[in-house]
Design an enzyme around this catalytic site. Structure first.
Site, short mmCIF file in Angstrom:
data_model
loop_
_atom_site.label_atom_id
_atom_site.label_comp_id
_atom_site.label_asym_id
_atom_site.label_seq_id
_atom_site.Cartn_x
_atom_site.Cartn_y
_atom_site.Cartn_z
N ASN A 195 -10.15 -2.11 -1.73
CA ASN A 195 -8.02 -1.42 -0.87
C ASN A 195 -7.26 -2.57 -2.31
O ASN A 195 -7.59 -3.38 -2.09
CB ASN A 195 -8.18 -2.06 0.22
N HIS A 206 -4.34 7.11 0.05
CA HIS A 206 -4.77 5.29 -0.13
C HIS A 206 -5.98 5.12 0.33
O HIS A 206 -6.50 5.45 1.71
CB HIS A 206 -3.25 4.87 0.84
N CYS A 217 0.70 -0.93 -0.17
CA CYS A 217 0.42 -0.17 -0.42
C CYS A 217 0.77 1.45 -0.13
O CYS A 217 0.52 2.37 -0.81
CB CYS A 217 -0.43 0.14 0.73
#
Length: 343
Positions: A289, A259, A118
């Site tokens: 995600n 993010h 991420c």
């Protein structure tokens, strides 16, 4: 260190999301959860998942080709490909080279970086920025691509309801001095090393049989509560400090790209900063995600819809396993900023 007589800008952002759409109801049918719980706690309604034969390089090649199409060039005109991934096709060679092969490139160079999945939306971007700044590479593609779903424990609700698969590609080039990526700050908190990780952990299912992912006995494990506490406790102060270090205030930033870890976390960070949601954009509701790709995918959608325009200031924030986190200040470039600049 001398300052180069040119800036580094994001000329284009390529994107790719797999065709398969997975709904909350589909997950609730096989996991101990409900569609309502996922909506309330995570904010995801649907996510995309790669097909059985789709791997990180497949998604990444599509994103790179799309970035080149956006810029009106061919993949062979890219000098360097940097791939940020935690789901490499193989242990060896690099996924970047697989992407180059599938994109039809014949020459140039490529390698991978692993900044924890991420966080790659900022960490890998900074690696690419520095290669352009060196003056040795005039065009660098930074590809963020992960097939997170292939590391799921099929009975783990914590992981299964959050992630989706996707790829994005920053296309970086020299630009007018004083524009583009102005500053990047990176941080790590090693004490959070075990909050999110992938490791070989033999597991047994409820039926007593061994479990497996597409990566064998490797599975993703995440401590959601610890990540939530870190994000809500650390990130707002970090963002505020980062902006102030550039001689700016939060009110001077036109767009915040965060993010997409969890819709509630994104909103919580901005609420703490006092930033209205009109100055951001989210995609986790529709695609989940998507690890390192999530931040550039937000930027692509923001530019496509006019939410982020040339001359505006954007702050990019990525965070995740490590615990790694970072921010970038970008003065968004106009197309003319890229003409006749650089080495």
């Amino acid at each position: 260190m001398s300052v180069p007589p040119f800036g580094v800008g994001i000329r284009a952002i390529g994107r790719y999301v797999p065709e398969r759409v997975v709904t909350n109801d589909e997950l609730a049918a096989r996991l101990p959860t409900t569609s309502e719980w996922i909506h309330e706690h995570i904010g995801v309604e649907t996510r995309r998942m790669a097909a059985s034969g789709e791997w990180s390089s497949d998604l990444g090649a599509h994103a790179l080709v799309d970035a080149c199409a956006q810029a009106g060039i061919t993949p062979d005109q890219v000098d360097l490909v940097i791939c940020g991934t935690f789901t490499p096709d193989l242990m060896l060679p690099s996924t970047a080279v697989a992407i180059m092969r599938k994109a039809g490139m014949d020459g140039g160079a490529g390698f991978d970086v692993n900044s924890g999945g991420c966080p790659g939306g900022v960490f890998a971007l900074d690696v690419g920025r520095r290669y352009v700044q060196s003056g040795e590479y005039a065009r660098v593609a930074v590809v963020l691509t992960d097939v997170s779903s292939k590391l799921f424990d099929p009975e783990d609700r914590t992981i299964g309801v959050i992630f989706g698969d996707a790829a994005a590609c920053y296309l970086l080039e020299p630009a007018a001095a004083g524009r583009g990526i102005r500053r990047v700050t990176l941080r790590s908190e090693p004490a959070g090393y075990w909050t999110a990780y992938v490791a070989r952990e033999p597991r047994t299912g409820a039926d007593g049989r061994p479990k497996s992912s597409a990566f064998g006995e490797n599975f993703t494990t995440m401590e959601g509560r610890e990540i939530r506490d870190f994000v809500l406790g650390t990130l707002p102060k970090f963002i505020e400090s980062f902006v102030h270090d550039q001689g700016l205030g939060v009110a001077d930033i036109d767009f915040f790209a965060l993010h997409q870890a969890n819709l509630r976390l994104v909103h919580g960070v901005l609420d703490t900063l006092g930033v209205p949601l009109s100055r951001t954009l989210t995609n986790i509701e529709r695609i989940g995600n998507t690890s390192g790709a999530s931040l550039p995918l937000v930027l692509r959608e923001a530019t496509d819809t006019g939410r982020l325009r040339a001359g505006q200031r954007a702050v990019l924030v990525a965070f995740g396993s490590g615990l790694n986190y970072g921010a970038a200040l970008v003065e968004w470039n106009a197309p003319g900023d890229f003409a006749h600049h650089g080495p």
